[in-house]
Enzyme design. Structure first.
Site, PDB file in Angstrom:
ATOM      1  N   ALA A 199     -60.319   9.160  51.534  1.00 47.75           N
ATOM      2  CA  ALA A 199     -61.753   9.087  51.068  1.00 47.75           C
ATOM      3  C   ALA A 199     -62.411  10.479  51.245  1.00 47.75           C
ATOM      4  O   ALA A 199     -62.492  11.032  52.256  1.00 47.75           O
ATOM      5  CB  ALA A 199     -62.648   7.998  51.746  1.00 47.75           C
ATOM      6  N   TYR A 214     -66.654   1.345  57.515  1.00 51.68           N
ATOM      7  CA  TYR A 214     -66.935   2.190  58.564  1.00 51.68           C
ATOM      8  C   TYR A 214     -68.586   2.529  58.449  1.00 51.68           C
ATOM      9  O   TYR A 214     -69.087   2.255  57.568  1.00 51.68           O
ATOM     10  CB  TYR A 214     -66.469   3.630  58.446  1.00 51.68           C
ATOM     11  CG  TYR A 214     -65.133   3.535  59.563  1.00 51.68           C
ATOM     12  CD1 TYR A 214     -65.350   3.688  60.884  1.00 51.68           C
ATOM     13  CD2 TYR A 214     -63.820   3.645  58.805  1.00 51.68           C
ATOM     14  CE1 TYR A 214     -64.242   3.867  61.609  1.00 51.68           C
ATOM     15  CE2 TYR A 214     -62.865   3.790  59.837  1.00 51.68           C
ATOM     16  CZ  TYR A 214     -63.158   3.915  61.159  1.00 51.68           C
ATOM     17  OH  TYR A 214     -61.882   3.985  61.830  1.00 51.68           O
ATOM     18  N   GLY A 257     -75.461  10.229  51.243  1.00 48.77           N
ATOM     19  CA  GLY A 257     -77.207   9.422  50.999  1.00 48.77           C
ATOM     20  C   GLY A 257     -77.294   8.055  50.302  1.00 48.77           C
ATOM     21  O   GLY A 257     -77.993   7.034  50.655  1.00 48.77           O
ATOM     22  N   ASP A 275     -65.826  10.854  51.515  1.00 45.46           N
ATOM     23  CA  ASP A 275     -67.164  10.030  51.513  1.00 45.46           C
ATOM     24  C   ASP A 275     -68.256  10.642  51.063  1.00 45.46           C
ATOM     25  O   ASP A 275     -69.254  10.056  50.524  1.00 45.46           O
ATOM     26  CB  ASP A 275     -67.235   9.649  52.924  1.00 45.46           C
ATOM     27  CG  ASP A 275     -66.225   8.470  53.169  1.00 45.46           C
ATOM     28  OD1 ASP A 275     -65.733   7.709  52.499  1.00 45.46           O
ATOM     29  OD2 ASP A 275     -66.011   8.395  54.540  1.00 45.46           O
TER      30      ASP A 275
END
Length: 676
Positions: free
Chosen positions: A331, A416, A340, A333
């Site tokens: 990922a 997560y 955001g 992210d």
């Protein structure tokens, strides 16, 4: 954004989450946008809800952006650094937005800059052969479509899953090297499948092993159902909600309250924060989330610059398991989804404790409509123990307690949580801390006696794969201005000899980082390496150059073969620190478009868009220069049973410490702590 104050004792519980409602009017402005009639006080004010709407409306009007189009992002075009530094209250305030959008029919990507002051499209640029970031809307659309897909429902039924409402379809993006070749020109996602034990159960407790679904996110077409193996559903203890656990509660702790009867010691003016001698400005966008601008310190009446801009610019999370269930699980992210976009609302007494001021944040959905994240940013003070103390045998004790100003956001990225804290101290220190918590990815094993070399057994016939979290912090430090130099500092023990007969000598050696090609540096435990940014044009009272030192924490090696596709997509993770000369266009160290990226996928882009390994090729000078540090830190997660079924927060941090910036301890002016 707007401000909400809260107190631990008296504030009622408020509804949390995102809303499309308009925020209240902000404080009195210095300027008003003629397009949106929205008051704007500073060039770095985040885009407002009306400005998001105006951006989408102008593009629909002038560029025929119709129903087949989606917005991957809309953000403020921050004016050039030189313009912001020169700006003074009363000057005109430019307001421009940058949109990345694509046509779902053609899968073509465009970048659009809209001038919100003059109500026009400033530029409309086709960007070939790239894939914009995935959106939260698409995540939910894929989940909804797969819940209604006959072929998917049939394969679930074959596995004994009769209630598809308990299934979570978790869509991920691809790296180019592991995408099926025949679909590399599509906006492609692959889906994990997870099964809840009950409607309120842990969504990640029961992976549907060996089953992946390949989806075209533009058409929501199921391209392939990969039915590789079926290891069944182990009988795991995977619930973390106390309401679903047959477990006796531990003795209840006595109530702990944080009270400031006289109110907080900080002040928030719009997006500008003042606390003790500190002042800074807060920003927010879809990709970085929280941004800290124009950080300065009042040194005995003189405001001194420390940093122009600090944020997180990328986060790379590779799973280090080559098996079927995980080989494509990497990922980005920030670049693939947007940190955001994942920021969540904070709740008093749980996420924040004490006398709290909250700020809302505004982002846009894939239709260009604004969404308000209520209570997105938390501002509060914390007691942090003793700052300095001495007990004199004649005169007694002198003690000053350490209080810190904390600015925090929390982001939920699928399974997560990342809890991000920027802390400012009275002695001039800045600490950046990240706490990772949430739910681990797990995988069934075929047999009870099986083990995986790539993870830790955490439950019955279940292991959690090893993985890493690489976070890239962008630190645009301006120490007393933008003309700075970076020194690499090593501690060295000279050999024993006539000048060092007892082997006690310890010295530091400084290596000047002269230009970008030599700027990729690695942490050294043996020499306790750190990096110092100095202003070589100034001296302190002692004749040394004022500086701030990056004290590294949580530095981790990439442990990748340079030929590995993940490493080639993000060479930035290969070193602890990079230094570049400031460039307004150099924003994303793993490239502007890391979604579906590969080593050759950015060839058509401008060098500024291709990532930090391309930025340094021009070997820009770094001495007496406007420098930017890119610090790579994170978590090397060798999974533990104690991380299951929910992970206690794993805490990492780094520090920025004044080094010769002040002539002496800047916290000598603190008032004495009351003695009881």
């Amino acid at each position: 954004m707007f401000m909400v104050a809260a107190r631990s004792k008296s504030r009622p519980r408020q509804e949390r989450g995102r809303t499309s409602a308009e925020p209240p009017d902000p404080p009195d402005p210095a300027s008003v946008s003629p397009v949106t009639a929205e008051p704007i006080a500073h060039p770095l004010e985040p885009l407002t809800a009306p400005e998001f709407r105006a951006t989408a409306a102008i593009l629909r009007r002038d560029q025929a952006v119709g129903e087949s189009w989606r917005f991957a992002s809309i953000e403020l075009v921050e004016p050039a650094k030189a313009e912001v530094v020169a700006w003074r209250t009363g000057d005109p305030i430019p307001r421009r937005s940058l949109s990345v959008l694509w046509d779902r029919r053609s899968n073509q990507t465009y970048e659009a800059v809209v001038d919100l002051v003059v109500d026009r499209v400033e530029s409309w640029t086709y960007v070939p052969d790239v894939t914009p970031n995935f959106t939260v809307d698409e995540f939910h659309e894929v989940d909804d479509a797969l819940h209604r897909h006959p072929g998917v429902l049939a394969v679930l039924a074959e596995r004994g899953i009769s209630d598809p409402s308990l299934v979570l379809f978790d869509v991920w993006t691809y790296g180019q090297a592991v995408m099926p070749e025949q679909w590399q020109d599509r906006r492609l996602g692959w889906c994990d499948l997870w099964l809840r034990e009950s409607p309120g159960g842990n969504p990640y407790a029961h992976p549907v092993s060996g089953l992946k679904i390949i989806v075209d996110l533009n058409t929501l077409e199921v391209l392939d159902i990969e039915d590789h193996h079926d290891y069944g559903r182990p009988d795991v203890d995977g619930e973390y909600d106390p309401r679903l656990r047959d477990q006796r509660a531990s003795p209840e702790l006595k109530r702990l309250e944080v009270s400031q009867p006289d109110g907080v010691s900080f002040r928030v003016d719009g997006h500008e924060v003042h606390w003790q001698n500190w002042s800074l400005r807060l920003g927010f966008n879809f990709r970085e989330g929280l941004v800290l601008h124009q950080v300065g310190f009042n040194d005995q009446g003189t405001r001194r610059e420390i940093a122009y801009r600090m944020s997180f610019a990328e986060m790379v999370v590779p799973y280090r398991d080559p098996g079927f269930d995980h080989y494509r699980r990497t990922a980005f992210d920030i670049g693939e989804w947007g940190l955001g976009n994942m920021v969540t609302s904070l709740e008093l007494g749980c996420d924040c404790l004490g006398e709290i001021v909250y700020l809302d944040a505004v982002i846009a959905d894939s239709r260009g409509e604004p969404e308000v994240i209520t209570q997105a940013i938390c501002l509060h003070e914390e007691d942090a123990g003793v700052l300095w103390k001495h007990v004199d045998s004649d005169d007694g004790a002198q003690t000053r307690r350490m209080r810190r100003m904390v600015i925090s956001v929390h982001a939920t990225v699928a399974n997560y949580e990342y809890l991000i804290y920027w802390r400012f101290y009275a002695d001039g220190n800045i600490e950046c801390e990240v706490r990772a918590t949430g739910l681990m990815v797990t995988t069934p094993l075929a047999q009870v006696e099986d083990r995986s070399a790539y993870g830790t057994v955490v439950d019955d016939r279940t292991y959690a794969p090893f993985h890493q979290h690489f976070i890239v912090a962008k630190l645009d430090l301006d120490i007393d201005g933008a003309s700075n130099t970076v020194l690499e500092i090593d501690s060295v023990a000279p050999p024993m000899g006539p000048d060092n007969p007892y082997g006690l000598a310890l010295i530091t050696e400084s290596t000047k980082i002269n230009s970008e090609r030599e700027s990729a540096r690695d942490y050294s435990w043996e020499s306790q390496r750190a990096w110092k940014v100095i202003n070589p044009n100034r001296t302190n009272r002692h004749g040394d150059h004022p500086g701030y030192k990056l004290v590294p924490g949580a530095a981790l090696p990439a442990l990748f073969d340079p030929a590995a596709p993940v490493y080639q997509r993000a060479p930035v993770i290969g070193h602890s620190v990079w230094v570049t000369a400031y460039d307004d266009a150099e924003r994303w160290p793993a490239g502007d478009y890391p979604t579906q990226s590969g080593p050759d996928s950015s060839i058509g882009l401008d060098e500024h868009q291709r990532g930090i390994n391309h930025w340094v090729l021009d070997d820009a000078p770094l001495v007496h220069a406007d420098v930017v540090l890119w610090y790579v830190f994170g978590i090397h997660h060798i999974t533990r049973p104690e991380d299951w079924p929910i992970m206690p927060a794993d805490t990492i941090s780094f520090w920025l410490k004044p080094f010769g910036f002040f002539d002496q301890n800047p916290a000598l002016d603190l008032s004495d702590s009351p003695h009881h």
